[in-house]
Design a protein around this motif. Structure first.
Motif, PDB file in Angstrom:
ATOM      1  N   LEU A 105       0.781  -1.138   0.013  1.00 28.20           N
ATOM      2  CA  LEU A 105       0.001  -0.041  -0.163  1.00 28.20           C
ATOM      3  C   LEU A 105       0.901   1.067   0.080  1.00 28.20           C
ATOM      4  O   LEU A 105       1.583   1.581   1.121  1.00 28.20           O
ATOM      5  CB  LEU A 105      -0.900   0.017   1.384  1.00 28.20           C
ATOM      6  N   VAL A 106       0.858   1.970  -1.019  1.00 26.17           N
ATOM      7  CA  VAL A 106       1.654   3.240  -1.192  1.00 26.17           C
ATOM      8  C   VAL A 106       0.993   4.483  -0.837  1.00 26.17           C
ATOM      9  O   VAL A 106      -0.080   4.586  -1.220  1.00 26.17           O
ATOM     10  CB  VAL A 106       2.343   3.436  -2.555  1.00 26.17           C
ATOM     11  N   SER A 107       1.320   4.915   0.488  1.00 24.23           N
ATOM     12  CA  SER A 107       0.612   6.096   1.233  1.00 24.23           C
ATOM     13  C   SER A 107       1.529   6.768   1.648  1.00 24.23           C
ATOM     14  O   SER A 107       2.020   6.913   2.851  1.00 24.23           O
ATOM     15  CB  SER A 107       0.108   5.254   2.533  1.00 24.23           C
ATOM     16  N   VAL A 108       2.080   7.730   0.473  1.00 28.29           N
ATOM     17  CA  VAL A 108       3.005   8.721   0.623  1.00 28.29           C
ATOM     18  C   VAL A 108       2.781  10.293   0.656  1.00 28.29           C
ATOM     19  O   VAL A 108       3.367  11.236   0.083  1.00 28.29           O
ATOM     20  CB  VAL A 108       4.481   8.472   0.000  1.00 28.29           C
ATOM     21  N   GLY A 109       1.224  10.292   0.674  1.00 24.28           N
ATOM     22  CA  GLY A 109       0.716  11.650   0.732  1.00 24.28           C
ATOM     23  C   GLY A 109      -0.125  11.850  -0.681  1.00 24.28           C
ATOM     24  O   GLY A 109      -0.455  10.564  -1.313  1.00 24.28           O
ATOM     25  N   ARG A 110      -0.673  13.052  -0.862  1.00 23.84           N
ATOM     26  CA  ARG A 110      -1.276  13.263  -2.015  1.00 23.84           C
ATOM     27  C   ARG A 110      -1.078  14.388  -2.756  1.00 23.84           C
ATOM     28  O   ARG A 110      -0.316  15.330  -2.194  1.00 23.84           O
ATOM     29  CB  ARG A 110      -2.940  13.274  -1.613  1.00 23.84           C
ATOM     30  N   ARG A 111      -1.260  14.690  -3.825  1.00 21.61           N
ATOM     31  CA  ARG A 111      -1.070  15.760  -4.513  1.00 21.61           C
ATOM     32  C   ARG A 111      -2.418  16.677  -5.187  1.00 21.61           C
ATOM     33  O   ARG A 111      -3.293  16.080  -5.386  1.00 21.61           O
ATOM     34  CB  ARG A 111      -0.284  15.302  -5.973  1.00 21.61           C
ATOM     35  N   PRO A 112      -2.257  17.582  -5.341  1.00 24.78           N
ATOM     36  CA  PRO A 112      -3.272  18.488  -6.050  1.00 24.78           C
ATOM     37  C   PRO A 112      -3.806  17.963  -7.275  1.00 24.78           C
ATOM     38  O   PRO A 112      -2.935  17.553  -7.975  1.00 24.78           O
ATOM     39  CB  PRO A 112      -2.909  19.752  -6.120  1.00 24.78           C
TER      40      PRO A 112
END
Length: 468
Positions: A269-276
């Motif tokens: 599970l890649v959970s390294v943040g979010r981008r606009p």
């Protein structure tokens, strides 16, 4: 061509709240959503479905771990019907989405389903799934298109074995070993869901602690509790490769000394943040400026460089939180109506919905030290509360930071049962610039978890906590 006073692009918490407030203020309002359901990431693949799974998995965990001590005996083996758990999550989502549709109808907001893209500063083309399109005119436009999961340049998200939070919410099976890349809010919440259901869960985090943006004391306590529950942590580890080998995943990461470890699991599970997310908006045609990081640039009124276009939520600077987006949606609507609203970004609370829950508002100790602010701290452990002993939720504490001279509360940090709800007391107090003594003199019902807030305030005021 249909004309509107305000067009909102995006129907997440920021967008639909902005649309409702605009309609309440008398604006003829339209909302544009490219997906067939309203509610954005939060309602469809974020806040709501993740909390549904957290609650379901919590019930299961309690049934197998705590029911007997409460005198509840269930004959036979307790089993997981994972398909039903996922189905219930879907039902919860559907109910919330239907609620948003009802609110659009109630407030006479015109809903356009399709991709909204600017033709110029006042015209928006809406392209439907069948490629047909129509153009609407709007005096004002509010961009509320939210965010998408981020990844690392060398990671290929195949959405089968190497997944994002979206796929983690609709899995067909319970992982044997789930490797979570990133020790932030989303990764820990979903990690705990599957940990409770029997998965081995390993968290790989680049920083030296989990939830690194929150107070270090919260990170330390949450780490201790989750380790006790069985979660494994690899902090200060830099992931350098993620491979899908067909039947699972192989991850390599370097520790602080440069030594490589290898982890094998069936899902990553890649959970390294979010981008606009502004793809497809054609912002260049409207002349809207975007930063190098993809953030829509705005002034203090959330107005872009194009005077009639505003932006809110995850596409602008600041924390990517649904309730922050909601506040900004109301803020812009009221600005357009000539009112003078305000948002105190220091008082936007942050919450991690693990169990125990983690919640915070204001400054951390690290921030106060860095700024050279003299402060005093008071804390109180949840295990000293009668309510916590009664429920068995004895992990955690409440910590209050107050100005050393004025006693004004500067930050509140808590971990424990129902702290996601308790943090509102701290936000209210700080909004009115309360002192620690003010909180300590308020009557708190007994027995409640909220008594920990009063006790921490007593400790911060002059070290006179009653029950410690």
């Amino acid at each position: 061509m249909s004309s509107f006073d305000v067009a909102v692009i995006g129907s997440g918490p920021g967008g639909y709240v902005a649309a409702i407030r605009c309609a309440q203020l008398g604006f003829k309002t339209a909302i544009i959503e490219k997906y067939p359901t309203l509610g954005g990431t939060c309602l469809n693949v974020g806040c709501i479905p993740s909390k549904a799974l957290l609650d379901s998995s919590h019930h299961y965990h309690d049934a197998i771990s705590h029911f007997k001590e409460h005198g509840i005996e269930i004959p036979g083996e307790i089993k997981i019907n994972f398909e039903q758990m996922i189905a219930r999550k879907g039902s919860v989502v559907d109910q919330n989405v239907s609620g948003i549709k009802y609110l659009m109808d109630k407030n006479k907001i015109t809903v356009f389903e399709g991709l909204g893209s600017f033709e110029d500063a006042t015209h928006i083309k809406v392209t439907k799934s069948d490629n047909s399109s129509e153009t609407i005119e709007a005096k004002y436009t509010i961009i509320a298109t939210g965010s998408k999961p981020s990844t690392l340049p060398f990671i290929k998200l195949d959405k089968e074995r190497v997944i994002t939070s979206t796929e983690a919410l609709k899995m067909k099976e319970i992982p044997k070993h789930l490797i979570v890349i990133g020790g932030g809010v989303i990764g820990l919440e979903l990690g705990q869901v599957y940990l409770r259901l029997g998965s081995q869960v390993s968290v790989v985090e680049f920083m030296d602690r989990i939830i690194p943006g929150m107070d270090a004391g919260l990170s330390k306590e949450l780490t201790k509790v989750l380790k006790k529950q069985g979660m494994k942590f690899y902090t200060s580890h830099k992931v350098k490769s993620v491979e899908n080998n067909g039947s699972g995943v192989v991850i390599q990461a370097d520790d602080a000394k440069g030594q490589t470890i290898t982890l094998e699991g069936d899902y990553a599970l890649v959970s390294v943040g979010r981008r606009p997310f502004t793809d497809g908006l054609a912002l260049d045609k409207a002349g809207v400026k975007v930063s190098d990081r993809g953030i829509v640039e705005t002034n203090d009124h959330l107005q872009t460089n194009v005077s009639n276009i505003y932006a809110i939520g995850d596409v602008v600077k600041g924390a990517m939180l649904a309730h922050k987006a909601e506040e900004e949606g109301v803020f812009v609507a009221e600005i357009l109506a000539g009112q003078k609203p305000h948002i105190n970004y220091n008082l936007i609370p942050g919450v991690v919905y693990t169990w125990p829950e983690v919640a915070a508002v204001g400054k951390t100790e690290e921030q106060l030290k860095e700024a050279g602010v003299e402060y005093k701290a008071g804390s109180f452990p949840m295990k000293a509360l009668g309510r916590s002993r009664a429920s068995g939720d004895t992990d955690g504490f409440v910590k209050i930071l107050a100005d050393a001279k004025t006693d004004e509360v500067l930050g509140v940090h808590m971990i424990g049962a129902r702290t996601a709800d308790l943090i509102a007391e701290a936000v209210t107090a700080m909004e009115f610039r309360a002192s620690a003594e003010d909180i300590s003199r308020m009557s708190h019902a007994h027995p409640t978890y909220a008594e920990a807030v009063k006790e921490a305030a007593l400790d911060a005021t002059d070290k006179r906590s009653i029950h410690m």
